[in-house]
Design a protein around this motif. Sequence first.
Motif, PDB file in Angstrom:
ATOM      1  N   VAL A 190       0.849  -1.201   0.000  1.00  0.00           N
ATOM      2  CA  VAL A 190       0.000   0.000   0.000  1.00  0.00           C
ATOM      3  C   VAL A 190       0.888   1.256   0.000  1.00  0.00           C
ATOM      4  N   LYS A 191       1.916   1.233   0.807  1.00  0.00           N
ATOM      5  CA  LYS A 191       2.842   2.370   0.893  1.00  0.00           C
ATOM      6  C   LYS A 191       3.492   2.616  -0.484  1.00  0.00           C
ATOM      7  N   THR A 192       3.938   1.552  -1.122  1.00  0.00           N
ATOM      8  CA  THR A 192       4.566   1.673  -2.447  1.00  0.00           C
ATOM      9  C   THR A 192       3.573   2.213  -3.466  1.00  0.00           C
ATOM     10  N   GLY A 193       2.352   1.689  -3.396  1.00  0.00           N
ATOM     11  CA  GLY A 193       1.317   2.124  -4.339  1.00  0.00           C
ATOM     12  C   GLY A 193       0.969   3.594  -4.158  1.00  0.00           C
ATOM     13  N   LYS A 194       0.944   4.041  -2.920  1.00  0.00           N
ATOM     14  CA  LYS A 194       0.583   5.443  -2.662  1.00  0.00           C
ATOM     15  C   LYS A 194       1.724   6.379  -3.042  1.00  0.00           C
ATOM     16  N   GLU A 195       2.937   5.971  -2.757  1.00  0.00           N
ATOM     17  CA  GLU A 195       4.067   6.885  -2.973  1.00  0.00           C
ATOM     18  C   GLU A 195       4.644   6.824  -4.380  1.00  0.00           C
ATOM     19  N   PHE A 196       4.629   5.642  -4.992  1.00  0.00           N
ATOM     20  CA  PHE A 196       5.298   5.515  -6.296  1.00  0.00           C
ATOM     21  C   PHE A 196       4.414   4.899  -7.382  1.00  0.00           C
ATOM     22  N   CYS A 197       3.791   3.773  -7.069  1.00  0.00           N
ATOM     23  CA  CYS A 197       3.115   3.024  -8.131  1.00  0.00           C
ATOM     24  C   CYS A 197       1.656   3.470  -8.278  1.00  0.00           C
ATOM     25  N   ARG A 198       1.515   4.734  -8.647  1.00  0.00           N
ATOM     26  CA  ARG A 198       0.181   5.327  -8.824  1.00  0.00           C
ATOM     27  C   ARG A 198      -0.346   4.942 -10.201  1.00  0.00           C
ATOM     28  N   PRO A 199      -1.561   5.368 -10.530  1.00  0.00           N
ATOM     29  CA  PRO A 199      -2.054   5.038 -11.879  1.00  0.00           C
ATOM     30  C   PRO A 199      -1.016   5.406 -12.946  1.00  0.00           C
ATOM     31  N   LYS A 200      -0.370   6.584 -12.752  1.00  0.00           N
ATOM     32  CA  LYS A 200       0.791   6.888 -13.600  1.00  0.00           C
ATOM     33  C   LYS A 200       2.030   6.628 -12.721  1.00  0.00           C
ATOM     34  N   PRO A 201       2.825   5.602 -13.064  1.00  0.00           N
ATOM     35  CA  PRO A 201       3.908   5.217 -12.144  1.00  0.00           C
ATOM     36  C   PRO A 201       5.023   6.254 -12.030  1.00  0.00           C
ATOM     37  N   HIS A 202       5.548   6.392 -10.824  1.00  0.00           N
ATOM     38  CA  HIS A 202       6.697   7.271 -10.563  1.00  0.00           C
ATOM     39  C   HIS A 202       7.874   6.354 -10.231  1.00  0.00           C
ATOM     40  N   CYS A 203       8.447   5.748 -11.228  1.00  0.00           N
ATOM     41  CA  CYS A 203       9.484   4.728 -10.997  1.00  0.00           C
ATOM     42  C   CYS A 203      10.785   5.328 -10.479  1.00  0.00           C
ATOM     43  N   HIS A 204      11.002   6.596 -10.831  1.00  0.00           N
ATOM     44  CA  HIS A 204      12.237   7.218 -10.380  1.00  0.00           C
ATOM     45  C   HIS A 204      12.216   7.319  -8.847  1.00  0.00           C
ATOM     46  N   GLY A 205      13.175   6.695  -8.225  1.00  0.00           N
ATOM     47  CA  GLY A 205      13.225   6.729  -6.763  1.00  0.00           C
ATOM     48  C   GLY A 205      12.498   5.568  -6.107  1.00  0.00           C
ATOM     49  N   CYS A 206      11.712   4.817  -6.862  1.00  0.00           N
ATOM     50  CA  CYS A 206      10.981   3.685  -6.266  1.00  0.00           C
ATOM     51  C   CYS A 206      11.955   2.548  -5.967  1.00  0.00           C
ATOM     52  N   PRO A 207      11.853   1.936  -4.783  1.00  0.00           N
ATOM     53  CA  PRO A 207      12.801   0.875  -4.440  1.00  0.00           C
ATOM     54  C   PRO A 207      12.702  -0.353  -5.348  1.00  0.00           C
ATOM     55  N   LEU A 208      11.577  -0.520  -6.021  1.00  0.00           N
ATOM     56  CA  LEU A 208      11.421  -1.705  -6.883  1.00  0.00           C
ATOM     57  C   LEU A 208      11.939  -1.471  -8.305  1.00  0.00           C
ATOM     58  N   LYS A 209      12.475  -0.286  -8.560  1.00  0.00           N
ATOM     59  CA  LYS A 209      12.946  -0.004  -9.919  1.00  0.00           C
ATOM     60  C   LYS A 209      14.029  -0.987 -10.339  1.00  0.00           C
ATOM     61  N   ARG A 210      14.913  -1.314  -9.381  1.00  0.00           N
ATOM     62  CA  ARG A 210      16.008  -2.204  -9.759  1.00  0.00           C
ATOM     63  C   ARG A 210      15.517  -3.629  -9.929  1.00  0.00           C
TER      64      ARG A 210
END
Length: 210
Positions: A190-210
């Motif tokens: 939920v935290k990841t979805g709210k902060e990064f993986c929104r309907p338009k993803p914010h992959c920059h800075g997301c811990p799952l990018k790698r």
Amino acid sequence: MRNPLIEIYDILLDFFGPQDWWPGDTPFEVMIGAILTQNTNWGNVQKAVRNLMHAGALTPHAIYKMENERLSELIRPAGYYNIKAKRLKSFVEFFMEKYSGRTDKIRETDMTSLREYLLGVNGIGPETADSILLYALEKPVFVIDTYTKRILSRHGIMDSSESYDSFQELFHESLPAKVPLFNEYHALLVKTGKEFCRPKPHCHGCPLKR
Ligand code: SF4
């Protein structure tokens, strides 16, 4: 290759730290919150719960006895208040009539039967039933929500069109059935979805990018 679900969990826990979910002082408050949170944010749920508390109505008995109109008024901040009042009443009727409103009694029921009973209550779908089972009653069931589906599908683990049950099965097959693990993992998604993986993803800075 490591189990991808365990790998995701480790990365998220390392990045965000423990989330310490679910807000709620008693199991009954958590049950009520699981119903009120449908289609709204947690801040609105808290306002509705506070109203119930100030009215001395945060008990199964009080809600069981309360008129629908009064209940709707108290939970108005949570939105869809007429529908949610009916859902709360249906749940509380079930809880009072089958378990006398006692958490220790409802906890004694095996998880599969209890899940079936909950799904039989008007307005309780799989996500709400599983939130009640996991967060209020400490049963080892994984809660699937929009964030979970979105994150897993964007990483090619499972297609978002797959059913709730298929997603849940994947978690159940991949992880040990432990309440603290399921609790923490869902909160981290939920935290990841709210902060990064929104309907338009914010992959920059997301811990799952790698
Ligand atoms: S924001 Fe990007 S990297 Fe992060 S979980 Fe979503 S798709 Fe993956």
